[in-house]
Design a protein around this motif. Structure first.
Motif, PDB file in Angstrom:
ATOM      1  N   ILE A   5       0.818  -1.076   0.053  1.00 34.56           N
ATOM      2  CA  ILE A   5       0.112   0.120  -0.061  1.00 34.56           C
ATOM      3  C   ILE A   5       0.872   1.060   0.013  1.00 34.56           C
ATOM      4  N   LEU A   6       1.980   1.256   0.702  1.00 34.53           N
ATOM      5  CA  LEU A   6       2.817   2.479   1.017  1.00 34.53           C
ATOM      6  C   LEU A   6       3.451   2.568  -0.454  1.00 34.53           C
ATOM      7  N   ALA A  11       5.680   5.714  -1.639  1.00 38.19           N
ATOM      8  CA  ALA A  11       6.731   5.789  -0.472  1.00 38.19           C
ATOM      9  C   ALA A  11       7.966   4.974  -0.821  1.00 38.19           C
ATOM     10  N   ASP A  12       8.817   5.292  -0.335  1.00 40.01           N
ATOM     11  CA  ASP A  12      10.205   4.370  -0.400  1.00 40.01           C
ATOM     12  C   ASP A  12      10.416   3.246   0.659  1.00 40.01           C
ATOM     13  N   VAL A  13       9.861   1.947   0.087  1.00 34.97           N
ATOM     14  CA  VAL A  13       9.738   0.967   1.003  1.00 34.97           C
ATOM     15  C   VAL A  13      10.853   0.001   1.034  1.00 34.97           C
ATOM     16  N   VAL A  14      11.358  -0.495   2.095  1.00 37.74           N
ATOM     17  CA  VAL A  14      12.233  -1.493   2.272  1.00 37.74           C
ATOM     18  C   VAL A  14      11.898  -2.530   3.089  1.00 37.74           C
ATOM     19  N   LEU A  15      11.765  -3.808   2.620  1.00 35.78           N
ATOM     20  CA  LEU A  15      11.425  -5.019   3.324  1.00 35.78           C
ATOM     21  C   LEU A  15      12.504  -5.711   4.175  1.00 35.78           C
ATOM     22  N   THR A  16      12.426  -5.823   5.457  1.00 32.43           N
ATOM     23  CA  THR A  16      13.390  -6.237   6.358  1.00 32.43           C
ATOM     24  C   THR A  16      12.884  -7.435   7.253  1.00 32.43           C
ATOM     25  N   GLU A  17      14.000  -8.100   8.008  1.00 31.17           N
ATOM     26  CA  GLU A  17      13.396  -9.198   8.715  1.00 31.17           C
ATOM     27  C   GLU A  17      12.976  -8.545  10.041  1.00 31.17           C
TER      28      GLU A  17
END
Length: 65
Positions: A5-6, A11-17
């Motif tokens: 959604i972001l 939006a600048d999205v970064v997926l992490t653990e």
């Protein structure tokens, strides 16, 4: 889902653990938003499940004297 959604909103999205939110990150994001000239959005609670706290059935007790 929130990341998608972001990202769709630009939006600048970064997926992490990482799974815990630190107050420092919130502060840095707010400062970056302010530096970019964006108005802050109102704070909203984040719930995974609905809150379980309920008022007592008999109501609240009176305040102490």
């Amino acid at each position: 889902m929130a990341a998608a959604i972001l990202a769709a909103r630009g939006a600048d999205v970064v997926l992490t653990e990482l799974r815990l939110l630190e107050a420092e990150w919130v502060g840095r994001a707010a400062l970056a938003q302010r530096a970019a000239g964006q108005a802050p959005a109102p704070a909203l609670p984040l719930y995974v499940d609905p809150p379980e706290a309920k008022l007592p059935a008999a109501g609240l007790r009176p305040a102490p004297l």
